[in-house]
Design an enzyme around this catalytic site. Structure first.
Site, short mmCIF file in Angstrom:
data_model
loop_
_atom_site.label_atom_id
_atom_site.label_comp_id
_atom_site.label_asym_id
_atom_site.label_seq_id
_atom_site.Cartn_x
_atom_site.Cartn_y
_atom_site.Cartn_z
N HIS A 23 -0.87 3.48 5.14
CA HIS A 23 -1.84 4.24 4.15
C HIS A 23 -1.90 5.57 4.80
CE1 HIS A 23 -5.60 5.50 2.31
NE2 HIS A 23 -5.56 4.61 1.49
N THR A 83 -6.10 2.58 -5.13
CA THR A 83 -5.78 0.96 -5.00
C THR A 83 -6.58 0.10 -6.17
OG1 THR A 83 -5.33 1.16 -2.59
CG2 THR A 83 -5.91 -1.13 -3.62
N ASP A 138 1.39 0.11 -5.13
CA ASP A 138 0.23 0.41 -5.77
C ASP A 138 0.09 1.87 -6.46
OD1 ASP A 138 -0.50 1.44 -3.29
OD2 ASP A 138 -2.50 0.87 -3.45
N GLU A 174 1.03 -1.23 -0.04
CA GLU A 174 0.04 -0.07 -0.07
C GLU A 174 0.81 1.07 0.09
OE1 GLU A 174 -3.40 0.61 -0.13
OE2 GLU A 174 -2.85 2.69 -0.34
C1 GP9 Z 1 -8.69 0.02 1.34
C2 GP9 Z 1 -7.58 0.02 0.60
C3 GP9 Z 1 -7.13 1.59 0.25
O1 GP9 Z 1 -9.35 -1.16 1.17
O2 GP9 Z 1 -7.27 -0.90 -0.42
O3 GP9 Z 1 -7.54 1.94 -0.75
P1 GP9 Z 1 -6.85 3.41 -1.41
O4 GP9 Z 1 -7.37 4.58 -0.41
O5 GP9 Z 1 -5.15 3.28 -1.37
O6 GP9 Z 1 -7.28 3.67 -2.75
MN MN Z 2 -3.77 2.11 -2.16
#
Ligand code: GP9
Ligand code: MN
Length: 692
Positions: free
Chosen positions: A422, A306, A481, A261
């Protein structure tokens, strides 16, 4: 009775009582029947006011009718309609933990799974409260008619009625603005149906969904089978045949995809106070025998973040110009995606592991259309787990995944979506034992701490994988990602990266879109850092070729990164692009190596740049056309069977997999079966054993 008659004379009283009652039952549903994940007082305040605007708009219709009895009938109908929207969602949510979409009502997807048959069983005693006002009002109206009661009730002035309607529209605008301030781009990005309901209420969610569905349907209805030809011509001519020496080098291995992430390339080999931020990932990245690593690999996500990354990697097509393809089209698009291709060509089973709720980014629906057999979402993990931001902590996610993983038939294609790293990079002292940066920008400073945590989580996971023997027979695909530090915060990072904050520009932002990509293949000796340029769109053909699946007949917009015919132009979702020589951003051309602005006319490269720009535009447009018009429904390559989402059920997955083991008996290839029907969980290191 007299008092009631008296009260009925005043329309405002009626509106107030009906309105307050409806508001109260919506709030009851929010708290008792839905779990909306409301955090903090602002979100709570928004939640409490969000039923008001649309309800008032609907209910105010009765103010326009002069005579009391017809006016009451109109109010009753408005109340009934609004209650139906609420109640259908309540029943649906009890079964699916999700809200009703127009598509599901029309029978495209979930409803066919049998909610109609079981809806009686889904009723609860407190549901009486949802219907009480409807019954009372109806009884009252019938009474007025039967007893021929005549009440001379003074109608409301037209201007007053109009004022109420206008007020409700204004109120909606306030509701929307506060929501947007709390969650920017709420409507464009449509993260999750939960979000729309939490911020804007059920009615607005239903209207938005209806609008989007109608729009999408119209585009689709106008498409015909011949429309895919342009796409096919393009992808066929863009196909890059695999490098023979690398084709199939990981054939029959388990595929373990580690989705890091918000993980950017600059974290690799970075040190803070002399400590490596991600020593474990570095060891994989720098392994010049067993790992094919890429240092000019870019993320290409748009607003779907993501979900855009996932979409590109699973389907080889781009995300959309606005919003997330997963949420907008993912529920019923036809895909030729990795899990289905791998299952049909090489017999792979498939699973995704993720510590957030299954509805986020609409994964629960989309994964079925991609052909994923298993989706272990948050509901499969211990309820004692600490949740941070978007889901449970990565260490818990990876450790607890093992109990599900070991029951999958090998070879498996599995994806682990991490989430602790995140934004806003929440850290506490017990889990995040690493020095922070010292830039004064909290987001930037904590980023290295959560990244370090992610690294530790992976190291623990690999310790288990090695001990259980999975490691040796797998190929690992590891990637970041998208960016973790946004363009707004990037200048604060400048100094740490040895750059000048004052002269920081779009070129620097573009260069920071690099994310790591590695294919780690234990036992392989031909690895090393690869310098060719590429992006997320190129991953699917690269991976498929490594495991020995040719991609010629599939519709994919990228090209194998390891092929000598690989196209090194990296398109960003907004039409900008990067090549090994030039970086084109909003009509300005930079030298990719030096960052200097180039006058393309003077340099004699104007036509070259224009051609590249046109190619990039064409590629993005064709991908959009393919997805928006759902053109893959018209093209099933030879040897491929279209995915039937109805064949997957993500409930009781462990039972399903264990039944399969029993059914296969001695032929079962799961880790559990190979380990003489014993679990391997005990091989997972405890937290302390890897902590330095
Ligand atoms: C949530 C995670 C985050 O399930 O995959 O998504 P993002 O905010 O990075 O698009
Ligand atoms: Mn993400």
């Amino acid at each position: 009775m007299n008092r009631i008659k008296q009260g009925l004379k005043n329309r405002w009283n009626i509106l107030l009582i009906a309105g307050i009652y409806f508001w109260a039952k919506t709030i009851l549903a929010y708290y008792i029947d839905f779990s909306l994940g409301v955090e903090g007082w602002i979100q709570t305040a928004i939640l409490w006011i969000n039923p008001i605007a649309t309800m008032l708009l609907l209910f105010s219709s009765f103010l326009y009718i002069k005579k009391l009895k017809p006016a009451l009938i109109v109010l009753w109908l408005a109340d009934l309609l609004n209650t139906l929207v609420l109640y259908i969602n309540i029943i649906y949510y009890r079964e699916f933990t999700d809200f009703v979409t127009i598509k599901s009502i029309l029978g495209f997807s979930k409803v066919s799974e049998g909610i109609s048959g079981s809806s009686l069983a889904l009723m609860r005693i407190h549901d009486i409260f949802y219907w009480l006002d409807i019954f009372l009002l109806l009884a009252g109206i019938i009474y007025l008619f039967v007893k021929k009661v005549d009440i001379t009730s003074k109608p409301v002035k037209k201007t007053a009625a109009v004022a109420v309607s206008i007020f409700s529209v204004l109120f909606f605008t306030v509701n929307l603005s506060v929501s947007e301030a709390n969650r920017p781009q709420l409507l464009q990005r449509t993260f999750d149906r939960n979000y729309l309901v939490k911020y804007l209420g059920l009615d607005t969610f239903t209207a938005v969904d209806g609008f989007n569905t109608a729009k999408a349907n119209e585009v689709r209805a106008n498409a015909s089978s011949g429309d895919i030809n342009d796409v096919l011509n393009y992808t066929k001519s863009h196909y890059a045949a695999p490098d023979e020496s690398k084709f199939g080098i990981a054939k029959n291995r388990n595929i373990i995809v580690l989705h890091l992430e918000s993980f950017q390339q600059f974290l690799i080999n970075m040190k803070v106070d002399g400590h490596e931020v991600t020593p474990f990932l570095n060891s994989l990245y720098n392994d010049d025998q067993q790992t094919l690593s890429f240092d000019n690999f870019f993320n290409q996500v748009g607003q779907g973040k993501t979900s855009d990354a996932e979409n590109m990697l699973e389907t080889g097509t781009y995300g959309l110009t606005q919003g997330s393809l997963f949420t907008q089209l993912g529920s019923d698009n036809t895909f030729q995606a990795a899990p289905a291709i791998l299952n049909q060509t090489e017999g792979y089973s498939s699973a995704v592991f993720h510590g957030n709720v299954g509805s986020f980014w609409n994964r629960e629906d989309v994964y079925k259309n991609l052909g994923y057999q298993n989706f272990f979402d948050k509901s499969y993990f211990s309820s004692d787990d600490e949740t941070l931001g978007y889901g449970i902590l990565d260490k818990d996610l990876l450790r607890e995944s093992v109990s599900h993983l070991e029951h999958l038939q090998q070879p498996f294609y599995t994806k682990f979506l991490t989430v602790t790293n995140h934004t806003p990079y929440l850290t506490d002292n017990s889990n995040f034992d690493f020095p922070s940066l010292n830039t004064g920008d909290e987001v930037v400073d904590n980023y290295v701490r959560t990244a370090h945590y992610l690294d530790q989580s992976l190291e623990q996971f690999f310790t288990y994988l090695k001990a259980s023997g999975i490691y040796q027979k797998s190929i690992f695909m590891i990637y970041g990602d998208h960016y973790g530090i946004s363009d707004t915060n990037n200048p604060d990072l400048a100094e740490t990266l040895g750059k000048d904050k004052a002269s920081w520009d779009s070129y620097d932002n573009a260069m920071l879109q690099r994310v790591p990509l590695m294919f780690h293949i234990p036992g392989y000796t031909g690895g090393g850092v690869q310098h060719q340029y590429g992006g997320e769109i190129d991953v699917l053909p690269t991976l498929l070729h490594l495991v020995g699946v040719d991609t010629k007949n599939y519709v994919q917009f990228g090209s194998d990164l390891l092929s000598e015919n690989h196209d090194q132009v990296v398109a960003f979702r907004n039409g900008d692009f990067v090549t090994p020589q030039y970086t084109e951003l909003g009509g300005k051309t930079y030298d990719t190596n030096t960052g200097e602005l180039i006058d393309s006319q003077a340099a004699g490269i104007e036509t070259e740049i224009q051609n590249e720009q046109q190619n990039v535009k064409k590629e993005l447009e064709l991908s959009d056309k393919l997805n928006e018009e759902n053109l893959l429904r018209f093209y099933t390559p030879e040897g491929f069977t279209a995915v039937d989402p109805k064949s997957y059920n993500y409930k009781n997955l462990d039972q399903q997999n264990e039944d399969k083991e029993k059914q296969l008996g001695a032929k079962s290839t799961s880790i559990f079966s190979e380990n003489n029907d014993q679990t391997t969980i005990n091989l997972y290191p405890t937290d302390n054993s890897t902590e330095e």
